[in-house]
Design a protein around this motif. Structure first.
Motif, PDB file in Angstrom:
ATOM      1  N   GLY A   1      27.460  -2.970  -7.942  1.00 12.95           N
ATOM      2  CA  GLY A   1      26.544  -2.009  -8.529  1.00 12.95           C
ATOM      3  C   GLY A   1      25.816  -2.570  -9.729  1.00 12.95           C
ATOM      4  N   SER A   2      26.524  -3.313 -10.585  1.00  9.06           N
ATOM      5  CA  SER A   2      25.888  -3.936 -11.743  1.00  9.06           C
ATOM      6  C   SER A   2      24.828  -4.933 -11.300  1.00  9.06           C
ATOM      7  CB  SER A   2      26.946  -4.634 -12.605  1.00  9.06           C
ATOM      8  OG  SER A   2      27.900  -3.698 -13.079  1.00  9.06           O
ATOM      9  N   GLY A   3      25.148  -5.673 -10.232  1.00 13.64           N
ATOM     10  CA  GLY A   3      24.158  -6.629  -9.721  1.00 13.64           C
ATOM     11  C   GLY A   3      22.906  -5.933  -9.235  1.00 13.64           C
ATOM     12  N   VAL A   4      23.088  -4.799  -8.558  1.00 16.25           N
ATOM     13  CA  VAL A   4      21.928  -4.047  -8.072  1.00 16.25           C
ATOM     14  C   VAL A   4      21.070  -3.564  -9.236  1.00 16.25           C
ATOM     15  CG1 VAL A   4      21.227  -1.919  -6.903  1.00 16.25           C
ATOM     16  CG2 VAL A   4      23.022  -3.350  -5.919  1.00 16.25           C
ATOM     17  N   LEU A   5      21.722  -3.046 -10.296  1.00 13.97           N
ATOM     18  CA  LEU A   5      20.963  -2.566 -11.457  1.00 13.97           C
ATOM     19  C   LEU A   5      20.217  -3.703 -12.146  1.00 13.97           C
ATOM     20  CD1 LEU A   5      23.379   0.019 -13.120  1.00 13.97           C
ATOM     21  CD2 LEU A   5      21.312   0.458 -11.788  1.00 13.97           C
ATOM     22  N   ILE A   6      20.845  -4.867 -12.228  1.00 18.24           N
ATOM     23  CA  ILE A   6      20.176  -6.010 -12.859  1.00 18.24           C
ATOM     24  C   ILE A   6      18.933  -6.407 -12.065  1.00 18.24           C
ATOM     25  CG2 ILE A   6      20.420  -8.469 -13.365  1.00 18.24           C
ATOM     26  CD1 ILE A   6      23.337  -7.915 -14.083  1.00 18.24           C
ATOM     27  N   VAL A   7      19.062  -6.439 -10.734  1.00 18.05           N
ATOM     28  CA  VAL A   7      17.924  -6.798  -9.894  1.00 18.05           C
ATOM     29  C   VAL A   7      16.809  -5.779 -10.060  1.00 18.05           C
ATOM     30  CG1 VAL A   7      17.145  -7.046  -7.508  1.00 18.05           C
ATOM     31  CG2 VAL A   7      19.301  -8.073  -8.219  1.00 18.05           C
ATOM     32  N   LEU A   8      17.157  -4.493 -10.073  1.00 16.83           N
ATOM     33  CA  LEU A   8      16.141  -3.457 -10.246  1.00 16.83           C
ATOM     34  C   LEU A   8      15.462  -3.567 -11.610  1.00 16.83           C
ATOM     35  CD1 LEU A   8      17.929  -0.347  -8.685  1.00 16.83           C
ATOM     36  CD2 LEU A   8      16.080  -1.709  -7.692  1.00 16.83           C
ATOM     37  N   ALA A   9      16.251  -3.865 -12.659  1.00 18.87           N
ATOM     38  CA  ALA A   9      15.668  -4.003 -13.993  1.00 18.87           C
ATOM     39  C   ALA A   9      14.710  -5.184 -14.053  1.00 18.87           C
ATOM     40  CB  ALA A   9      16.785  -4.161 -15.022  1.00 18.87           C
ATOM     41  N   LEU A  10      15.088  -6.306 -13.435  1.00 16.60           N
ATOM     42  CA  LEU A  10      14.204  -7.478 -13.412  1.00 16.60           C
ATOM     43  C   LEU A  10      12.924  -7.181 -12.641  1.00 16.60           C
ATOM     44  CD1 LEU A  10      16.783 -10.363 -12.827  1.00 16.60           C
ATOM     45  CD2 LEU A  10      15.530  -9.862 -14.921  1.00 16.60           C
ATOM     46  N   LEU A  11      13.086  -6.474 -11.509  1.00 14.86           N
ATOM     47  CA  LEU A  11      11.906  -6.132 -10.727  1.00 14.86           C
ATOM     48  C   LEU A  11      10.967  -5.227 -11.509  1.00 14.86           C
ATOM     49  CD1 LEU A  11      10.398  -6.201  -8.031  1.00 14.86           C
ATOM     50  CD2 LEU A  11      11.802  -4.281  -7.265  1.00 14.86           C
TER      51      LEU A  11
ATOM     52  N   LEU B   1       5.017  -6.493 -16.430  1.00 16.34           N
ATOM     53  CA  LEU B   1       4.268  -7.665 -16.874  1.00 16.34           C
ATOM     54  C   LEU B   1       3.011  -7.868 -16.035  1.00 16.34           C
ATOM     55  CD1 LEU B   1       7.120 -10.242 -17.568  1.00 16.34           C
ATOM     56  CD2 LEU B   1       5.696  -9.064 -19.262  1.00 16.34           C
ATOM     57  N   ALA B   2       3.102  -7.456 -14.757  1.00 12.43           N
ATOM     58  CA  ALA B   2       1.946  -7.610 -13.868  1.00 12.43           C
ATOM     59  C   ALA B   2       0.891  -6.538 -14.100  1.00 12.43           C
ATOM     60  CB  ALA B   2       2.405  -7.579 -12.413  1.00 12.43           C
ATOM     61  N   GLY B   3       1.162  -5.611 -15.009  1.00 14.49           N
ATOM     62  CA  GLY B   3       0.175  -4.596 -15.335  1.00 14.49           C
ATOM     63  C   GLY B   3       0.260  -3.343 -14.516  1.00 14.49           C
ATOM     64  N   VAL B   4       1.365  -3.144 -13.821  1.00 17.16           N
ATOM     65  CA  VAL B   4       1.520  -1.917 -13.044  1.00 17.16           C
ATOM     66  C   VAL B   4       1.690  -0.748 -14.015  1.00 17.16           C
ATOM     67  CG1 VAL B   4       2.964  -0.690 -11.365  1.00 17.16           C
ATOM     68  CG2 VAL B   4       2.547  -3.157 -11.133  1.00 17.16           C
ATOM     69  N   PRO B   5       0.927   0.314 -13.871  1.00 14.05           N
ATOM     70  CA  PRO B   5       1.033   1.442 -14.815  1.00 14.05           C
ATOM     71  C   PRO B   5       2.387   2.119 -14.720  1.00 14.05           C
ATOM     72  CG  PRO B   5      -0.323   2.040 -12.934  1.00 14.05           C
ATOM     73  CD  PRO B   5      -0.074   0.563 -12.819  1.00 14.05           C
ATOM     74  N   ARG B   6       2.747   2.825 -15.811  1.00 15.13           N
ATOM     75  CA  ARG B   6       4.010   3.539 -15.842  1.00 15.13           C
ATOM     76  C   ARG B   6       4.015   4.686 -14.843  1.00 15.13           C
ATOM     77  NH1 ARG B   6       6.053   4.489 -22.020  1.00 15.13           N
ATOM     78  NH2 ARG B   6       6.155   2.296 -22.679  1.00 15.13           N
ATOM     79  N   LEU B   7       5.204   5.011 -14.391  1.00 18.06           N
ATOM     80  CA  LEU B   7       5.339   6.183 -13.543  1.00 18.06           C
ATOM     81  C   LEU B   7       5.083   7.439 -14.376  1.00 18.06           C
ATOM     82  CD1 LEU B   7       8.543   5.224 -11.534  1.00 18.06           C
ATOM     83  CD2 LEU B   7       6.172   5.144 -10.750  1.00 18.06           C
ATOM     84  N   PRO B   8       4.597   8.513 -13.765  1.00 19.75           N
ATOM     85  CA  PRO B   8       4.337   9.743 -14.529  1.00 19.75           C
ATOM     86  C   PRO B   8       5.630  10.326 -15.060  1.00 19.75           C
ATOM     87  CG  PRO B   8       4.152  10.142 -12.169  1.00 19.75           C
ATOM     88  CD  PRO B   8       4.243   8.655 -12.346  1.00 19.75           C
TER      89      PRO B   8
END
Length: 244
Positions: free
Chosen positions: A199-209, A215-222
Motif C-alpha cells: 500500500g505504501s508503494g502504491v501511494l508513493i507511485v501515485l504521489a510521484l505521478l 510539473l507538466a502544467g496540468v491544472p488542479r482538480l476542482p
C-alpha cells in the motif's frame, strides 16, 4: 496529521486486500494441483512418481528399479525398520536422477512432494538420488528442521541417521485451523505487513505521478485540494493573504 494517518490506513487496507487476493489465488491453484496429482486420469503426473507413491503405500519405502544397484534387499529392510521405528511419519524414496521420465529431475521432485502431501498430513519425505551425493528432505506440514547430514555413503546407513536426527530435532508447529500459517507471507501478521508495504508503494507511485502532472502544467482538480488561507478552503477573488 489526520490526513497522514488516513492515508496510511488506506494503504494498509489496499495492500492487505491485494495480499489476500494473491494468497487466495495461490491456495486455489495449490488445491487444484493437488487434486490433479491425485487423479491419474488427468495425465499430469509422471509414471515414475505414480509408481513411487504406490510403492510407499505399503511400508513407507520405495526403491526404484534403476536404484537396485544402490541398495540391496537387506539394505532396503534396514530402511523399512528405521521408518517403522520412527515417531515421525517418514517416507523414503531411493532412485537415480534421470532425464528420461517425461520431465526434468526438479519437476519430478515437485510432483513427488505434492503427491506425498495428498497422503500425509504431517511428516518427512526423504529422497536419495543416485551416487551423486544429491537428495532432498521435505517436511510435509508446519514444522522446522535443518538437516545437517549429507546424502553421501550408503543409503541404508545414512538415511536411518537422518530419520533418527529428524525424530529428535523436528519442531512441529500447531496447525492453524484457519490456514493462516502456511501462506507465502507467513500468516495473518505477515500478510498485514506485506499489505502495508504494498500500500505504501502504491501511494508513493501515485504521489510521484501527481507531482509529474503538476510539473507538466496540468491544472488542479476542482475543489479545495490545495492549502488555502480561508476557513472555507478557497481564496476570495481579489484578495491577498486573506485580507479584503
Amino acid at each position: 496529521m489526520r490526513t497522514g494517518l488516513t492515508s496510511l490506513l488506506l494503504a494498509a487496507l489496499l495492500g492487505a486486500g491485494v495480499t489476500f487476493g494473491v494468497s487466495s489465488w495461490e491456495r486455489d491453484n495449490s488445491a487444484a494441483r493437488a487434486e490433479a496429482i491425485g487423479n491419474p486420469d488427468l495425465g499430469r503426473t509422471s509414471d515414475r512418481v505414480t509408481h513411487a507413491v504406490e510403492g510407499l503405500a505399503d511400508d513407507g519405502v520405495y526403491v526404484a528399479p534403476d536404484a537396485y544397484d544402490l541398495i540391496d534387499e537387506a539394505g532396503e529392510k534396514l530402511l523399512i525398520e528405521a521408518v517403522a521405528a520412527a515417531e515421525t511419519d517418514v517416507r523414503v524414496v531411493v532412485w537415480s536422477r534421470t532425464r528420461f521420465a517425461g520431465t526434468d529431475s526438479f519437476e519430478l521432485g515437485e510432483q513427488l512432494e505434492r503427491a506425498v502431501a495428498t497422503t500425509l498430513d504431517q511428516g518427512l519425505l526423504l529422497v536419495w538420488e543416485g551416487r551423486t551425493g544429491t537428495g532432498s528432505d521435505t517436511l510435509i506440514g508446519e514444522g522446522y528442521w535443518i538437516n545437517d547430514t549429507e546424502f553421501l555413503g550408503k543409503p541404508e546407513i545414512t538415511l536411518p541417521e537422518m530419520i533418527a536426527a529428524a525424530d529428535a530435532e523436528i519442531e512441529w508447529r500447531p496447525r492453524d485451523p484457519y490456514g493462516n500459517g502456511s501462506d507465502y507471507y507467513g500468516g495473518a501478521w505477515g500478510g498485514f505487513a506485506a499489505g502495508l508495504l504494498y500500500g505504501s508503494g502504491v501511494l508513493i507511485v501515485l504521489a510521484l505521478l501527481w507531482g509529474l502532472l503538476r510539473l507538466a502544467g496540468v491544472p488542479r482538480l476542482p475543489g479545495s485540494w490545495g492549502l488555502s488561507n480561508t476557513p472555507g478552503g478557497t481564496t476570495k477573488k481579489g484578495t491577498r493573504d486573506g485580507e479584503a
